[in-house]
Design a protein around this motif. Structure first.
Motif, PDB file in Angstrom:
ATOM      1  N   LEU A  50       4.387  -0.418  -3.915  1.00 11.41           N
ATOM      2  CA  LEU A  50       3.724   0.329  -5.945  1.00 11.41           C
ATOM      3  C   LEU A  50       4.152   1.878  -6.587  1.00 11.41           C
ATOM      4  O   LEU A  50       4.344   1.559  -7.469  1.00 11.41           O
ATOM      5  CB  LEU A  50       2.781   0.008  -5.091  1.00 11.41           C
ATOM      6  CG  LEU A  50       1.899  -0.388  -6.464  1.00 11.41           C
ATOM      7  CD1 LEU A  50       2.099  -1.604  -7.254  1.00 11.41           C
ATOM      8  CD2 LEU A  50       0.791   0.039  -5.765  1.00 11.41           C
ATOM      9  N   GLY A  96       7.881   2.287  -7.215  1.00  7.44           N
ATOM     10  CA  GLY A  96       8.118   1.112  -8.687  1.00  7.44           C
ATOM     11  C   GLY A  96       9.598   0.583  -8.286  1.00  7.44           C
ATOM     12  O   GLY A  96       9.705  -0.412  -8.929  1.00  7.44           O
ATOM     13  N   ASN A 110      -7.283   2.082 -12.593  1.00  7.78           N
ATOM     14  CA  ASN A 110      -5.455   2.761 -12.433  1.00  7.78           C
ATOM     15  C   ASN A 110      -5.439   1.373 -11.513  1.00  7.78           C
ATOM     16  O   ASN A 110      -4.246   1.762 -11.268  1.00  7.78           O
ATOM     17  CB  ASN A 110      -5.424   4.123 -11.504  1.00  7.78           C
ATOM     18  CG  ASN A 110      -5.990   4.916 -13.277  1.00  7.78           C
ATOM     19  OD1 ASN A 110      -5.448   4.820 -14.492  1.00  7.78           O
ATOM     20  ND2 ASN A 110      -6.855   6.166 -13.039  1.00  7.78           N
ATOM     21  N   LEU A 111      -5.913   0.468 -11.005  1.00  3.24           N
ATOM     22  CA  LEU A 111      -5.605  -0.258 -10.088  1.00  3.24           C
ATOM     23  C   LEU A 111      -4.271  -1.470 -11.041  1.00  3.24           C
ATOM     24  O   LEU A 111      -3.981  -1.300 -11.460  1.00  3.24           O
ATOM     25  CB  LEU A 111      -6.651  -1.150 -10.097  1.00  3.24           C
ATOM     26  CG  LEU A 111      -6.562  -2.609  -9.150  1.00  3.24           C
ATOM     27  CD1 LEU A 111      -5.922  -2.035  -7.487  1.00  3.24           C
ATOM     28  CD2 LEU A 111      -7.408  -3.320  -9.303  1.00  3.24           C
ATOM     29  N   GLU A 112      -3.567  -0.824  -9.595  1.00  2.00           N
ATOM     30  CA  GLU A 112      -1.545  -1.534 -10.046  1.00  2.00           C
ATOM     31  C   GLU A 112      -1.855  -2.763  -9.333  1.00  2.00           C
ATOM     32  O   GLU A 112      -0.786  -3.536  -9.434  1.00  2.00           O
ATOM     33  CB  GLU A 112      -0.841  -0.316  -9.755  1.00  2.00           C
ATOM     34  CG  GLU A 112      -1.353   0.813 -10.353  1.00  2.00           C
ATOM     35  CD  GLU A 112       0.289   2.110 -10.524  1.00  2.00           C
ATOM     36  OE1 GLU A 112       1.589   1.007  -9.972  1.00  2.00           O
ATOM     37  OE2 GLU A 112       0.188   2.490 -11.399  1.00  2.00           O
ATOM     38  N   CYS A 113      -2.133  -3.127  -8.305  1.00  2.00           N
ATOM     39  CA  CYS A 113      -2.123  -3.830  -7.071  1.00  2.00           C
ATOM     40  C   CYS A 113      -3.751  -5.279  -6.563  1.00  2.00           C
ATOM     41  O   CYS A 113      -4.653  -3.969  -6.113  1.00  2.00           O
ATOM     42  CB  CYS A 113      -0.860  -3.501  -6.045  1.00  2.00           C
ATOM     43  SG  CYS A 113      -0.797  -4.861  -4.948  1.00  2.00           S
ATOM     44  N   TYR A 136       2.364  -1.299  -0.250  1.00  2.00           N
ATOM     45  CA  TYR A 136       1.521   0.055  -1.108  1.00  2.00           C
ATOM     46  C   TYR A 136       2.837   1.408  -1.568  1.00  2.00           C
ATOM     47  O   TYR A 136       3.037   1.795  -2.921  1.00  2.00           O
ATOM     48  CB  TYR A 136       0.749   0.350  -0.214  1.00  2.00           C
ATOM     49  CG  TYR A 136       0.388   2.274  -0.281  1.00  2.00           C
ATOM     50  CD1 TYR A 136      -0.683   2.218  -1.269  1.00  2.00           C
ATOM     51  CD2 TYR A 136       0.692   2.852   0.182  1.00  2.00           C
ATOM     52  CE1 TYR A 136      -1.633   3.712  -0.896  1.00  2.00           C
ATOM     53  CE2 TYR A 136       0.258   4.000  -0.582  1.00  2.00           C
ATOM     54  CZ  TYR A 136      -0.192   4.618  -0.920  1.00  2.00           C
ATOM     55  OH  TYR A 136      -1.331   5.565  -1.789  1.00  2.00           O
ATOM     56  N   LYS A 194      -5.181   2.406  -6.515  1.00  2.00           N
ATOM     57  CA  LYS A 194      -4.269   2.419  -6.990  1.00  2.00           C
ATOM     58  C   LYS A 194      -3.797   0.872  -6.248  1.00  2.00           C
ATOM     59  O   LYS A 194      -3.326  -0.703  -7.066  1.00  2.00           O
ATOM     60  CB  LYS A 194      -2.915   2.686  -6.523  1.00  2.00           C
ATOM     61  CG  LYS A 194      -2.694   3.788  -7.509  1.00  2.00           C
ATOM     62  CD  LYS A 194      -2.657   4.114  -8.720  1.00  2.00           C
ATOM     63  CE  LYS A 194      -2.247   5.098  -9.678  1.00  2.00           C
ATOM     64  NZ  LYS A 194      -1.596   5.000 -10.619  1.00  2.00           N
ATOM     65  N   MET A 225      -3.656   8.966  -5.363  1.00  2.00           N
ATOM     66  CA  MET A 225      -2.939   7.000  -4.719  1.00  2.00           C
ATOM     67  C   MET A 225      -3.426   6.743  -3.919  1.00  2.00           C
ATOM     68  O   MET A 225      -3.429   7.075  -2.536  1.00  2.00           O
ATOM     69  CB  MET A 225      -1.513   6.799  -4.174  1.00  2.00           C
ATOM     70  CG  MET A 225      -1.467   5.497  -5.300  1.00  2.00           C
ATOM     71  SD  MET A 225       0.582   5.198  -5.124  1.00  2.00           S
ATOM     72  CE  MET A 225       0.948   3.622  -4.506  1.00  2.00           C
ATOM     73  N   HIS A 268      -3.932  -9.020 -15.715  1.00  2.00           N
ATOM     74  CA  HIS A 268      -3.018  -8.400 -15.927  1.00  2.00           C
ATOM     75  C   HIS A 268      -2.168  -7.680 -15.250  1.00  2.00           C
ATOM     76  O   HIS A 268      -0.683  -7.349 -15.230  1.00  2.00           O
ATOM     77  CB  HIS A 268      -2.872  -7.224 -16.951  1.00  2.00           C
ATOM     78  CG  HIS A 268      -3.967  -5.569 -16.766  1.00  2.00           C
ATOM     79  ND1 HIS A 268      -5.260  -6.419 -16.895  1.00  2.00           N
ATOM     80  CD2 HIS A 268      -3.541  -4.919 -16.989  1.00  2.00           C
ATOM     81  CE1 HIS A 268      -5.533  -5.294 -16.332  1.00  2.00           C
ATOM     82  NE2 HIS A 268      -4.677  -4.461 -16.675  1.00  2.00           N
ATOM     83  N   ILE A 269      -2.667  -8.124 -13.826  1.00  2.00           N
ATOM     84  CA  ILE A 269      -2.732  -6.658 -12.888  1.00  2.00           C
ATOM     85  C   ILE A 269      -1.966  -8.157 -11.334  1.00  2.00           C
ATOM     86  O   ILE A 269      -1.938  -8.658 -11.546  1.00  2.00           O
ATOM     87  CB  ILE A 269      -3.750  -5.499 -11.745  1.00  2.00           C
ATOM     88  CG1 ILE A 269      -4.531  -5.439 -12.661  1.00  2.00           C
ATOM     89  CG2 ILE A 269      -3.148  -5.532 -10.584  1.00  2.00           C
ATOM     90  CD1 ILE A 269      -5.471  -4.248 -12.046  1.00  2.00           C
TER      91      ILE A 269
END
Length: 309
Positions: free
Chosen positions: A293, A296, A58-61, A290, A41, A1, A81-82
């Protein structure tokens, strides 16, 4: 990550160093160096190259390193969607408040006028105004606008604000929605734009709006260049309806050398430096998100997908 920093200026290394100093356990990369894209991430961005965010599976933010996020929505390849976050920083707000306050006082006491006279070797005192003589109107009562409003109230100014939704700020007369915009404008002598740039606010500083201000009003745009219709401003200045304008933001930056703003005697320009994100104060927010993230938890300072700010 890991975190990747994506921006087109020369500040990637300074942000990377600040993150490494504050949280050495977090892997941080500049987007131009070799790095494992599948490990990324979070992307820390500012005016990134169009399409560069789609390279991270795999980007989440997506974290803006400033208060503004309009540049993100100009990317037609933005992964919608991110989740997107922005900076909410007390130093950013205070710096902006100090800058705008300085502009207002400079106009009240004719300091810009005297600077022009100095170059022309003209000695001609003119009447000045006092705090009690003017009403300041702020368009946009978000984090920056609210701090400015409160600071101006403490200085003794009559302050009013307009926003898309109703706000309640002690000592400030507030207006909300299109139906109340004219009443707000009709009694505003210094108009400060601190709105987010959206489809609804793009070009809002135009001839129709300027006509609703009292004759002699002064415009201060410290939000985004896209709010202003440049030619409408020039026309209203030249016909004498507006007394002047103080601009920190422009459609194109740096401003092209043949633009008429450069030599207009009623326009005061600064190079988009009214309020700049300080790495030392912003990095803790980035690291906290971070951490959230990774665990969760809900992210801080999320941008509304509908409002786009």
């Amino acid at each position: 990550m890991a975190i990747v920093i994506i921006r087109k200026d020369d500040k990637i290394n300074s942000w990377k160093e600040a993150l490494n100093l504050y949280a050495p356990q977090i892997p941080v990369y500049g987007y131009l160096e070799k790095h494992p894209k599948e490990d990324i991430k979070m992307a820390l961005v500012w005016k990134h190259p169009i399409g560069s965010l789609k390279d991270y599976p795999n980007l989440e933010c997506i974290a803006s390193s400033g208060a503004g996020v309009d540049f993100l929505f100009e990317d037609d390849q933005l992964p919608l969607h991110i989740p997107i976050t922005r900076v909410v920083d007390e130093f950013l707000a205070k710096d902006m408040s100090e800058h705008v306050t300085a502009l207002i006082f400079s106009q009240l006491k004719n300091l810009y006028h005297y600077k022009v006279d100095q170059f022309r070797k003209i000695w001609k005192p003119i009447p000045y105004k006092r705090i009690a003589d003017v009403t300041i109107g702020i368009m946009g009562l978000g984090a920056l606008g609210t701090v400015l409003a409160k600071d101006l109230v403490r200085l003794g100014f009559k302050v009013q604000g307009w926003s898309g939704s109703a706000k309640d700020i002690k000592g400030v007369t507030t207006f909300a929605g299109s139906s109340m915009q004219s009443a707000f404008l009709n009694s505003t002598q210094f108009l400060v734009c601190l709105l987010p740039l959206t489809n609804e606010t793009r070009g809002i500083l135009n001839a129709e709006l300027f006509e609703q201000l009292p004759k002699g009003a002064h415009i201060i745009n410290v939000a985004r260049g896209g709010h202003l219709v440049d030619n409408d401003l020039l026309i209203m200045l030249d016909k004498g309806h507006l007394s002047g304008a103080s601009l920190d933001v422009y459609h194109e930056e740096p401003l092209q050398l043949d633009h008429p703003f450069w030599e207009h005697p009623k326009i005061h320009m600064t190079p988009h430096y009214a309020s700049v994100s300080d790495t030392a104060s912003v990095v803790p927010q980035i690291v906290e998100n971070y951490r959230r993230l990774a665990s969760g938890e809900e992210l801080l300072n999320l941008v509304s997908e509908d409002k786009k700010y």
